[in-house]
Design a protein around this motif. Structure first.
Motif, PDB file in Angstrom:
ATOM      1  N   SER A  80      38.499  22.958  24.333  1.00  0.00           N
ATOM      2  CA  SER A  80      37.270  22.178  24.495  1.00  0.00           C
ATOM      3  C   SER A  80      36.180  23.105  25.017  1.00  0.00           C
ATOM      4  N   PRO A  81      34.922  22.821  24.671  1.00  0.00           N
ATOM      5  CA  PRO A  81      33.852  23.732  25.084  1.00  0.00           C
ATOM      6  C   PRO A  81      33.678  23.799  26.604  1.00  0.00           C
ATOM      7  N   TRP A  82      33.928  22.683  27.298  1.00  0.00           N
ATOM      8  CA  TRP A  82      33.732  22.706  28.752  1.00  0.00           C
ATOM      9  C   TRP A  82      34.968  22.167  29.434  1.00  0.00           C
ATOM     10  N   SER A  83      35.652  23.024  30.201  1.00  0.00           N
ATOM     11  CA  SER A  83      36.833  22.504  30.892  1.00  0.00           C
ATOM     12  C   SER A  83      36.712  22.667  32.400  1.00  0.00           C
ATOM     13  N   GLY A  84      35.500  22.863  32.883  1.00  0.00           N
ATOM     14  CA  GLY A  84      35.296  22.928  34.333  1.00  0.00           C
ATOM     15  C   GLY A  84      35.980  24.110  34.989  1.00  0.00           C
ATOM     16  N   ASP A  85      36.127  25.188  34.243  1.00  0.00           N
ATOM     17  CA  ASP A  85      36.711  26.399  34.802  1.00  0.00           C
ATOM     18  C   ASP A  85      35.776  26.965  35.883  1.00  0.00           C
ATOM     19  N   PRO A  86      36.342  27.532  36.976  1.00  0.00           N
ATOM     20  CA  PRO A  86      35.471  28.044  38.055  1.00  0.00           C
ATOM     21  C   PRO A  86      34.372  28.974  37.553  1.00  0.00           C
ATOM     22  N   LYS A  87      34.699  29.783  36.554  1.00  0.00           N
ATOM     23  CA  LYS A  87      33.692  30.741  36.074  1.00  0.00           C
ATOM     24  C   LYS A  87      32.596  30.052  35.280  1.00  0.00           C
ATOM     25  N   GLN A  88      32.983  29.020  34.531  1.00  0.00           N
ATOM     26  CA  GLN A  88      31.955  28.233  33.838  1.00  0.00           C
ATOM     27  C   GLN A  88      31.042  27.584  34.859  1.00  0.00           C
ATOM     28  N   ASN A  89      31.664  27.031  35.919  1.00  0.00           N
ATOM     29  CA  ASN A  89      30.865  26.337  36.927  1.00  0.00           C
ATOM     30  C   ASN A  89      29.895  27.269  37.615  1.00  0.00           C
ATOM     31  N   SER A  90      30.384  28.459  38.039  1.00  0.00           N
ATOM     32  CA  SER A  90      29.438  29.346  38.748  1.00  0.00           C
ATOM     33  C   SER A  90      28.331  29.793  37.828  1.00  0.00           C
ATOM     34  N   ALA A  91      28.652  29.996  36.555  1.00  0.00           N
ATOM     35  CA  ALA A  91      27.600  30.400  35.615  1.00  0.00           C
ATOM     36  C   ALA A  91      26.565  29.294  35.494  1.00  0.00           C
ATOM     37  N   ALA A  92      27.029  28.048  35.405  1.00  0.00           N
ATOM     38  CA  ALA A  92      26.097  26.925  35.259  1.00  0.00           C
ATOM     39  C   ALA A  92      25.232  26.777  36.505  1.00  0.00           C
ATOM     40  N   ILE A  93      25.843  26.984  37.690  1.00  0.00           N
ATOM     41  CA  ILE A  93      25.064  26.852  38.931  1.00  0.00           C
ATOM     42  C   ILE A  93      23.993  27.929  39.001  1.00  0.00           C
ATOM     43  N   SER A  94      24.348  29.155  38.542  1.00  0.00           N
ATOM     44  CA  SER A  94      23.324  30.202  38.609  1.00  0.00           C
ATOM     45  C   SER A  94      22.166  29.880  37.671  1.00  0.00           C
ATOM     46  N   MET A  95      22.458  29.206  36.553  1.00  0.00           N
ATOM     47  CA  MET A  95      21.356  28.758  35.687  1.00  0.00           C
ATOM     48  C   MET A  95      20.475  27.757  36.438  1.00  0.00           C
ATOM     49  N   LEU A  96      21.119  26.845  37.172  1.00  0.00           N
ATOM     50  CA  LEU A  96      20.359  25.838  37.938  1.00  0.00           C
ATOM     51  C   LEU A  96      19.437  26.505  38.946  1.00  0.00           C
ATOM     52  N   ILE A  97      19.963  27.545  39.634  1.00  0.00           N
ATOM     53  CA  ILE A  97      19.159  28.232  40.648  1.00  0.00           C
ATOM     54  C   ILE A  97      17.882  28.777  40.028  1.00  0.00           C
ATOM     55  N   TYR A  98      18.034  29.435  38.865  1.00  0.00           N
ATOM     56  CA  TYR A  98      16.844  30.032  38.266  1.00  0.00           C
ATOM     57  C   TYR A  98      15.946  28.998  37.615  1.00  0.00           C
ATOM     58  N   LEU A  99      16.509  27.876  37.153  1.00  0.00           N
ATOM     59  CA  LEU A  99      15.649  26.795  36.653  1.00  0.00           C
ATOM     60  C   LEU A  99      14.800  26.252  37.799  1.00  0.00           C
ATOM     61  N   ALA A 100      15.421  26.136  38.990  1.00  0.00           N
ATOM     62  CA  ALA A 100      14.673  25.658  40.153  1.00  0.00           C
ATOM     63  C   ALA A 100      13.523  26.606  40.482  1.00  0.00           C
ATOM     64  N   TYR A 101      13.756  27.908  40.238  1.00  0.00           N
ATOM     65  CA  TYR A 101      12.703  28.912  40.458  1.00  0.00           C
ATOM     66  C   TYR A 101      11.468  28.588  39.623  1.00  0.00           C
ATOM     67  N   PHE A 102      11.693  28.167  38.361  1.00  0.00           N
ATOM     68  CA  PHE A 102      10.535  27.869  37.501  1.00  0.00           C
ATOM     69  C   PHE A 102       9.883  26.548  37.891  1.00  0.00           C
ATOM     70  N   VAL A 103      10.698  25.588  38.358  1.00  0.00           N
ATOM     71  CA  VAL A 103      10.121  24.331  38.855  1.00  0.00           C
ATOM     72  C   VAL A 103       9.224  24.631  40.063  1.00  0.00           C
ATOM     73  N   LEU A 104       9.728  25.509  40.947  1.00  0.00           N
ATOM     74  CA  LEU A 104       8.941  25.887  42.133  1.00  0.00           C
ATOM     75  C   LEU A 104       7.606  26.498  41.727  1.00  0.00           C
ATOM     76  N   ARG A 105       7.643  27.397  40.749  1.00  0.00           N
ATOM     77  CA  ARG A 105       6.394  28.030  40.309  1.00  0.00           C
ATOM     78  C   ARG A 105       5.428  26.998  39.747  1.00  0.00           C
ATOM     79  N   GLY A 106       5.999  26.011  39.047  1.00  0.00           N
ATOM     80  CA  GLY A 106       5.143  25.004  38.445  1.00  0.00           C
ATOM     81  C   GLY A 106       4.459  24.113  39.468  1.00  0.00           C
TER      82      GLY A 106
END
Lengths: 224, 217
Positions: free
Chosen positions: A107-133
């Motif tokens: 399955s494309p997403w199985s909640g593996d720790p590495k998938q999760n940390s990668a997704a969280i790091s995307m969230l962090i940088y998305l928040a960076y752009f929200v902050l700039r906005g």
């Protein structure tokens, strides 16, 4: 960054390496491992995305520090564009990983720790752009977002390099290097993998330099 | 410098004491959240769920409780700017946030245990991990609050900026307390506690370095 924008030899190098990566990565013979089979070729397209992302985020982090030290708006502009391309590489890394996981893990997403940390790091940088906005003053936006950038980068390190090592994971290279296992790497894979990392990273910086030029022009037009 | 830090911390507590409603409001907030959890998670709480839920509640409380730390200073901004060094201000805020959040968290833990009960585990270890995690939460959210105060939507920004950054700390704290609740002893969690502490140290140092830049405006 300024040196990179002016010269062009490394762009030819990037083109050459990427053509080599695509041809070599898809056609050269690879070791035959159970479950992985031909999907092992994703190594040349998935793992380099994370290398590229880390390098781009690091460069963005360095520009953020420069901006705080000197207050130059140029560093701020460069920092944002590098973070954007880094985020793009991270997204591609997630997508290629999901594609691969679909064939090997079922399955494309199985909640593996590495998938999760990668997704969280995307969230962090998305928040960076929200902050700039959400900050209208230019000077203030530069400073506050540079501070958040440095803070976010510091949160990224435990997320990508410490947490995945603490948990069990299905991801190749588990128990050592978070991305892959150096000792599993066959010399046939290395022949393409190292050039691929260099090629994709250079390509990322190339995109960033084009974006930096574009936003510079945009800024000049706005000021006029 | 120390007398300044002490005075600033005292000032924050005096404001809490005189205004009363922000502090009691937060206590009411945590009590009603726990009551909601108690009613909606009736009879499905295993030890692992018990510890995770507690941390999630604490996360939401911290977002609300620490948002005020710089918003309430807006009118004193100029005054501080001329009288104290930014490092003194942030140090006092960090200590205050830690004590404030620990107090609220302990109050929450008490109600949580009274209402939901507690599985068999070593309370000492749990509290050690609790203070370790609360230190991370309070420092990170104080730093985020100092950034969020400059933005247009201050309240939302705390959650948007804070949650992704706080996740590594929260995950470490949750996995630690889960091990404790499931009966681990010190030897089994010491290395993880040490990692959490070192992440905390990194965040404290970063906050001390970065705060002067976000403060001057």
């Amino acid at each position: 960054m300024k040196y990179l924008i002016r010269t062009s030899w490394w762009k030819w190098l990037a083109i050459g390496l990427l053509i080599y990566t695509v041809i070599g990565g898809l056609l050269f013979s690879v070791p035959r491992l159970p479950i992985l089979n031909e999907t092992i070729r994703v190594l040349h397209f998935h793992v380099p995305m994370w290398f590229g992302m880390i390098f781009l985020f690091t460069a963005s982090f360095i520009q953020a520090i420069k901006h705080l030290k000197s207050g130059s708006m140029e560093s701020d502009l460069i920092s944002v564009q590098l973070a954007e391309v880094g985020l793009f590489f991270g997204m591609l890394g997630l997508l290629t990983g999901m594609l691969w996981a679909n064939f090997t893990w079922g399955s494309p997403w199985s909640g593996d720790p590495k998938q999760n940390s990668a997704a969280i790091s995307m969230l962090i940088y998305l928040a960076y752009f929200v902050l700039r906005g959400s900050i209208s003053d230019e000077q203030m936006r530069g400073r506050i977002s540079a501070v958040y950038n440095i803070f976010a980068f510091a949160a990224l390190i435990p997320l990508l390099f410490i947490l995945p090592r603490l948990a069990d994971s299905l991801h190749p290279g588990n128990g050592g290097n978070p991305g892959f296992n150096t000792y599993d790497l066959d010399s046939r894979l290395r022949l393409v993998f190292y050039p691929a990392v260099l090629g994709w990273t250079l390509f990322g910086f190339w995109i960033a330099t084009v974006k930096i030029r574009m936003s510079r022009i945009k800024k000049i037009r706005e000021d006029v | 410098m120390f007398s300044q830090i002490f005075l600033l911390i005292r000032k924050d507590f005096v404001i809490d004491w005189r205004l009363k409603h922000p502090f009691t409001g937060i206590l009411l907030y945590i009590a009603s959240t726990i009551y909601t959890v108690y009613l909606s998670f009736d009879a499905v709480i295993t030890p692992a769920v018990w510890s995770s839920l507690f941390w999630i509640i604490l996360l939401f409380i911290a977002t609300t409780a620490l948002a005020k730390s710089f918003i309430q200073e807006e009118r004193r901004h100029l005054y501080y700017y001329f009288t104290i060094k930014p490092n003194v201000l942030i140090l006092s805020k960090l200590i205050y946030s830690f004590v404030y959040l620990s107090g609220i968290g302990l109050f929450g833990l008490l109600i949580y245990i009274i209402l939901i009960g507690r599985p068999e585990f070593s309370l000492g270890l749990f509290l050690l991990n609790f203070f370790n995690g609360v230190l991370g939460l309070s420092v990170a959210f104080t730093m985020i609050a100092s950034l969020a105060v400059h933005t247009a939507q201050k309240g939302n920004m705390m959650a948007i900026l804070g949650f992704p950054v706080i996740l590594p700390i929260l995950l470490l704290a949750i996995s630690n307390s889960r091990r404790i609740v499931e009966g681990a002893v010190w030897d089994q969690i010491s290395s993880f506690s040490l990692i959490l502490t070192s992440v905390n140290v990194i965040i404290v140092v970063l906050t001390l370095i970065l705060f002067p830049y976000s403060w001057k405006s």
